[in-house]
Write a protein that holds these residues in place. Structure first.
Motif, PDB file in Angstrom:
ATOM      1  N   ALA A 126       0.850  -1.197   0.000  1.00 29.24           N
ATOM      2  CA  ALA A 126       0.000   0.000   0.000  1.00 29.24           C
ATOM      3  C   ALA A 126       0.884   1.245   0.000  1.00 29.24           C
ATOM      4  N   ASP A 127       0.380   2.320  -0.589  1.00 33.43           N
ATOM      5  CA  ASP A 127       1.153   3.554  -0.671  1.00 33.43           C
ATOM      6  C   ASP A 127       1.028   4.399   0.585  1.00 33.43           C
ATOM      7  N   ASP A 128      -0.103   4.321   1.240  1.00 34.99           N
ATOM      8  CA  ASP A 128      -0.295   5.087   2.469  1.00 34.99           C
ATOM      9  C   ASP A 128      -1.548   4.569   3.144  1.00 34.99           C
ATOM     10  N   TYR A 129      -1.827   5.095   4.325  1.00 34.30           N
ATOM     11  CA  TYR A 129      -3.053   4.738   5.024  1.00 34.30           C
ATOM     12  C   TYR A 129      -3.680   5.981   5.623  1.00 34.30           C
ATOM     13  N   VAL A 130      -4.991   5.898   5.828  1.00 38.71           N
ATOM     14  CA  VAL A 130      -5.745   6.936   6.540  1.00 38.71           C
ATOM     15  C   VAL A 130      -6.490   6.227   7.656  1.00 38.71           C
ATOM     16  N   THR A 131      -6.388   6.761   8.869  1.00 40.32           N
ATOM     17  CA  THR A 131      -7.017   6.099  10.006  1.00 40.32           C
ATOM     18  C   THR A 131      -8.434   6.603  10.231  1.00 40.32           C
ATOM     19  N   LYS A 132      -9.312   5.675  10.579  1.00 40.62           N
ATOM     20  CA  LYS A 132     -10.698   6.015  10.901  1.00 40.62           C
ATOM     21  C   LYS A 132     -10.797   6.442  12.357  1.00 40.62           C
ATOM     22  N   PRO A 133     -11.659   7.408  12.672  1.00 40.70           N
ATOM     23  CA  PRO A 133     -12.445   8.232  11.742  1.00 40.70           C
ATOM     24  C   PRO A 133     -11.566   9.282  11.080  1.00 40.70           C
ATOM     25  N   PHE A 134     -11.917   9.637   9.846  1.00 43.92           N
ATOM     26  CA  PHE A 134     -11.144  10.620   9.100  1.00 43.92           C
ATOM     27  C   PHE A 134     -12.094  11.626   8.460  1.00 43.92           C
ATOM     28  N   SER A 135     -11.557  12.748   8.071  1.00 41.15           N
ATOM     29  CA  SER A 135     -12.356  13.738   7.355  1.00 41.15           C
ATOM     30  C   SER A 135     -12.242  13.466   5.856  1.00 41.15           C
ATOM     31  N   THR A 136     -13.298  13.757   5.133  1.00 36.00           N
ATOM     32  CA  THR A 136     -13.238  13.583   3.676  1.00 36.00           C
ATOM     33  C   THR A 136     -12.185  14.507   3.080  1.00 36.00           C
ATOM     34  N   ALA A 137     -11.965  15.663   3.706  1.00 31.66           N
ATOM     35  CA  ALA A 137     -10.937  16.583   3.203  1.00 31.66           C
ATOM     36  C   ALA A 137      -9.555  15.945   3.276  1.00 31.66           C
ATOM     37  N   GLU A 138      -9.285  15.202   4.351  1.00 29.23           N
ATOM     38  CA  GLU A 138      -7.990  14.526   4.480  1.00 29.23           C
ATOM     39  C   GLU A 138      -7.819  13.476   3.390  1.00 29.23           C
ATOM     40  N   LEU A 139      -8.843  12.673   3.157  1.00 29.61           N
ATOM     41  CA  LEU A 139      -8.741  11.640   2.131  1.00 29.61           C
ATOM     42  C   LEU A 139      -8.595  12.257   0.749  1.00 29.61           C
ATOM     43  N   LEU A 140      -9.355  13.310   0.470  1.00 29.88           N
ATOM     44  CA  LEU A 140      -9.226  14.002  -0.809  1.00 29.88           C
ATOM     45  C   LEU A 140      -7.809  14.535  -1.008  1.00 29.88           C
ATOM     46  N   SER A 141      -7.216  15.057   0.057  1.00 32.56           N
ATOM     47  CA  SER A 141      -5.859  15.577  -0.028  1.00 32.56           C
ATOM     48  C   SER A 141      -4.876  14.475  -0.388  1.00 32.56           C
ATOM     49  N   ARG A 142      -5.040  13.303   0.207  1.00 31.97           N
ATOM     50  CA  ARG A 142      -4.140  12.186  -0.088  1.00 31.97           C
ATOM     51  C   ARG A 142      -4.311  11.721  -1.541  1.00 31.97           C
ATOM     52  N   ILE A 143      -5.546  11.676  -2.002  1.00 29.53           N
ATOM     53  CA  ILE A 143      -5.794  11.235  -3.372  1.00 29.53           C
ATOM     54  C   ILE A 143      -5.207  12.220  -4.380  1.00 29.53           C
ATOM     55  N   ARG A 144      -5.414  13.509  -4.134  1.00 29.47           N
ATOM     56  CA  ARG A 144      -4.830  14.514  -5.034  1.00 29.47           C
ATOM     57  C   ARG A 144      -3.313  14.413  -5.052  1.00 29.47           C
ATOM     58  N   ALA A 145      -2.707  14.166  -3.889  1.00 30.76           N
ATOM     59  CA  ALA A 145      -1.249  14.041  -3.820  1.00 30.76           C
ATOM     60  C   ALA A 145      -0.763  12.857  -4.646  1.00 30.76           C
ATOM     61  N   ILE A 146      -1.480  11.743  -4.588  1.00 28.56           N
ATOM     62  CA  ILE A 146      -1.116  10.577  -5.398  1.00 28.56           C
ATOM     63  C   ILE A 146      -1.170  10.919  -6.878  1.00 28.56           C
ATOM     64  N   LEU A 147      -2.218  11.630  -7.280  1.00 28.58           N
ATOM     65  CA  LEU A 147      -2.360  11.973  -8.702  1.00 28.58           C
ATOM     66  C   LEU A 147      -1.250  12.919  -9.153  1.00 28.58           C
ATOM     67  N   ARG A 148      -0.880  13.885  -8.312  1.00 29.90           N
ATOM     68  CA  ARG A 148       0.243  14.766  -8.653  1.00 29.90           C
ATOM     69  C   ARG A 148       1.527  13.970  -8.793  1.00 29.90           C
ATOM     70  N   ARG A 149       1.716  13.044  -7.875  1.00 30.76           N
ATOM     71  CA  ARG A 149       2.923  12.241  -7.881  1.00 30.76           C
ATOM     72  C   ARG A 149       3.023  11.388  -9.143  1.00 30.76           C
ATOM     73  N   ARG A 150       1.907  10.778  -9.537  1.00 32.92           N
ATOM     74  CA  ARG A 150       1.933   9.926 -10.735  1.00 32.92           C
ATOM     75  C   ARG A 150       2.169  10.754 -11.996  1.00 32.92           C
ATOM     76  N   GLN A 151       1.643  11.982 -11.998  1.00 37.12           N
ATOM     77  CA  GLN A 151       1.880  12.849 -13.136  1.00 37.12           C
ATOM     78  C   GLN A 151       3.365  13.198 -13.246  1.00 37.12           C
ATOM     79  N   LEU A 152       3.989  13.458 -12.114  1.00 42.98           N
ATOM     80  CA  LEU A 152       5.430  13.723 -12.117  1.00 42.98           C
ATOM     81  C   LEU A 152       6.216  12.498 -12.557  1.00 42.98           C
ATOM     82  N   ASP A 153       5.787  11.333 -12.115  1.00 42.28           N
ATOM     83  CA  ASP A 153       6.472  10.102 -12.512  1.00 42.28           C
ATOM     84  C   ASP A 153       6.415   9.905 -14.018  1.00 42.28           C
TER      85      ASP A 153
END
Length: 234
Positions: free
Chosen positions: A96-123
């Motif tokens: 796995a690339d990372d984890y988010v612990t429950k309970p979490f905010s949707t904003a936190e999960l969205l931030s992690r997903i956006r970061a993954i997409l930025r990272r893959r674009q750079l790759d």
């Protein structure tokens, strides 16, 4: 192009708000309610991120992650219980690339997903060059790594961390610096995730992971790649 996210969770109270937030943010979202269905959907391909709960019916999230990582390099974010450190570490060890612990905010999960997409674009944008240090060779164009002439399989996260260290041998990086490089944004997660990634890397690039000679721990600070020994230096 719209990014596609696969959500695998059996809790409606989590799925509904997360799906709504992702779709409102422009993502295309598919949902699975158990591990087997999620794995089958993921195998169809085309997803940019898979969000996978650890506790799932029919097939557990950790086993689904293990199987998926053997078949695909799609980024995986695990959802884990706040107090279950074993699951968090094991998830990273399984790829796995990372984890988010429950309970979490949707904003936190969205931030992690956006970061993954930025990272893959750079790759995808980095190609045509190689890096070498202490028997490690990184081919950026083909996204391959060899150690002492033998090819090794790294997860996308392991690849990026190794590239950071190989680019600057001898430089000490804190855990936070490593994770912020990994996510290409300020890291708001658990810095212990860095330790799990490093442990996984050592198993793959060290001659003996129990006595690392390449990726060294700098006590109280973080990690570094051993600097090359230069002539005339003691």
């Amino acid at each position: 192009m719209t990014a596609r996210v696969l959500l695998v969770d059996d809790e409606p109270d989590i799925l509904a708000p997360v799906r709504y937030a992702l779709e409102r943010d422009g993502f295309s979202v598919e949902v699975a309610l158990d591990g087997e269905s999620g794995l089958e959907l993921a195998r169809q391909g085309g997803f940019d991120v898979v969000v996978l709960d650890v506790m799932l019916p029919r097939l557990g999230g950790l086993e689904a992650c293990r199987i998926l990582r053997n078949e695909s390099d799609v980024p995986v974010i695990m959802l884990t219980a706040r107090d279950d450190e074993v699951d968090r570490v094991l998830g990273l060890e399984l790829g796995a690339d990372d984890y988010v612990t429950k309970p979490f905010s949707t904003a936190e999960l969205l931030s992690r997903i956006r970061a993954i997409l930025r990272r893959r674009q750079l790759d995808r944008g980095s190609g045509g060059t190689t890096r070498e240090a202490d028997g490690i060779r990184i081919d950026l164009d083909q996204h391959r790594v060899s150690v002492d002439g033998e090819e090794v399989e790294l997860t996308p996260s392991e690849f990026r961390i190794l590239l950071l260290l190989v680019d600057r041998p001898g430089q000490v990086f804190t855990r936070w610096q490593i994770m912020e490089h990994l996510w290409q944004s300020p890291y708001v997660g658990d810095a212990r995730a860095c330790d799990a990634h490093i442990a996984n890397l050592r198993r793959k690039v060290e001659r003996r992971s129990s006595r690392p000679e390449r990726i060294l721990t700098v006590r109280g600070i973080g990690y570094k790649l051993a600097a090359p020994i230069r002539a005339g230096k003691s």
